[in-house]
Scaffold this active site. Sequence first.
Site, PDB file in Angstrom:
ATOM      1  N   HIS A 237      16.111  10.967  22.495  1.00  9.17           N
ATOM      2  CA  HIS A 237      17.181  11.950  22.723  1.00  9.17           C
ATOM      3  C   HIS A 237      18.544  11.239  22.751  1.00  9.17           C
ATOM      4  CE1 HIS A 237      19.634  15.096  24.496  1.00  9.17           C
ATOM      5  NE2 HIS A 237      18.678  15.944  24.173  1.00  9.17           N
TER       6      HIS A 237
ATOM      7  N   GLU B  85      19.212  17.071  16.353  1.00 10.16           N
ATOM      8  CA  GLU B  85      20.163  17.564  17.344  1.00 10.16           C
ATOM      9  C   GLU B  85      21.509  16.860  17.145  1.00 10.16           C
ATOM     10  OE1 GLU B  85      17.910  19.188  21.023  1.00 10.16           O
ATOM     11  OE2 GLU B  85      18.222  17.057  21.324  1.00 10.16           O
TER      12      GLU B  85
HETATM   13  P1  13P Z   1      21.980  22.475  24.517  1.00 10.37           P
HETATM   14  O1  13P Z   1      21.030  23.554  24.070  1.00 10.37           O
HETATM   15  O2  13P Z   1      22.489  22.642  25.903  1.00 10.37           O
HETATM   16  O3  13P Z   1      23.073  22.279  23.505  1.00 10.37           O
HETATM   17  O4  13P Z   1      21.145  21.092  24.541  1.00 10.37           O
HETATM   18  C1  13P Z   1      20.387  20.736  23.442  1.00 10.37           C
HETATM   19  C2  13P Z   1      19.558  19.562  23.773  1.00 10.37           C
HETATM   20  O5  13P Z   1      20.069  18.457  23.972  1.00 10.37           O
HETATM   21  C3  13P Z   1      18.099  19.773  23.866  1.00 10.37           C
HETATM   22  O6  13P Z   1      17.405  18.563  23.895  1.00 10.37           O
END
Ligand code: 13P
Length: 244
Positions: free
Chosen positions: A97, A166
Amino acid sequence: MNIIAGNFKANLTRAQVASYTAQLDSSLDSFLDSQSAQNTLPRVYLFPSSTALLDNTFKHFRIGAQNAHFANSGGFTGEIGLSQLQEFHLSSIIIGHSERRGIFNESQDFINQKFRFYAQAGFEIFYCIGEDLKTRQQGQKALGDFLESQLSGIDTSYSKLIVAYEPIWAIGTGESASVEQIESTHTMLASLTSAPLLYGGSVNEKNAHEILSIPHVNGVLVGSASLKVENFTQIIQAGFSPSL
Ligand code: 13P
């Protein structure tokens, strides 16, 4: 089948997660009853903080770990290891992450070691990649090279791999990437791996349906909008697909 996952990060207490999970299981029960067998439930995951991990015995979703060290147990102050996850019968983990890469300085080599250890242990691995705004602004080639570098050393043919794209600039901002940006990035990623591809970054109950309709999007990884069980339930409902 879609995969819908909630990453609670360092939010919600153990008591709050206990009440959330009970409510989610029962609201999915009633939703399924009202829809009879017309729909297929997406695969649903919740990733609570380490102090809020619960035994993985729920009916409609699985519990996973946001992080753990690549060891069974031992001298790793502040961490948990495989033995702590096994106590809760967990077999899903998030690795890579951007908050761990950025805030906790996890290098690609360190992440590789985590990946290998948990793949060896047979875990489903939610492997996250994503660029910062500066890289995005350098164009498609720079973006592709960057995302590939975040996959280096990872066995992209691992059967229990799930890749979550992400973009850092879309996390927690309330502004998700556009449909075009998600589609072109996921199309590129689909040429690198046949693993399911999730999108994450400001997914909420309003945009989930549209995002889940994008080609090569096989699910979503949700942060802030997963913290309220009502919102997360709506996102799960957006992920139902008609059964054949
Ligand atoms: P948000 O949905 O708050 O943007 O976060 C995404 C995230 O980092 C999920 O791992």
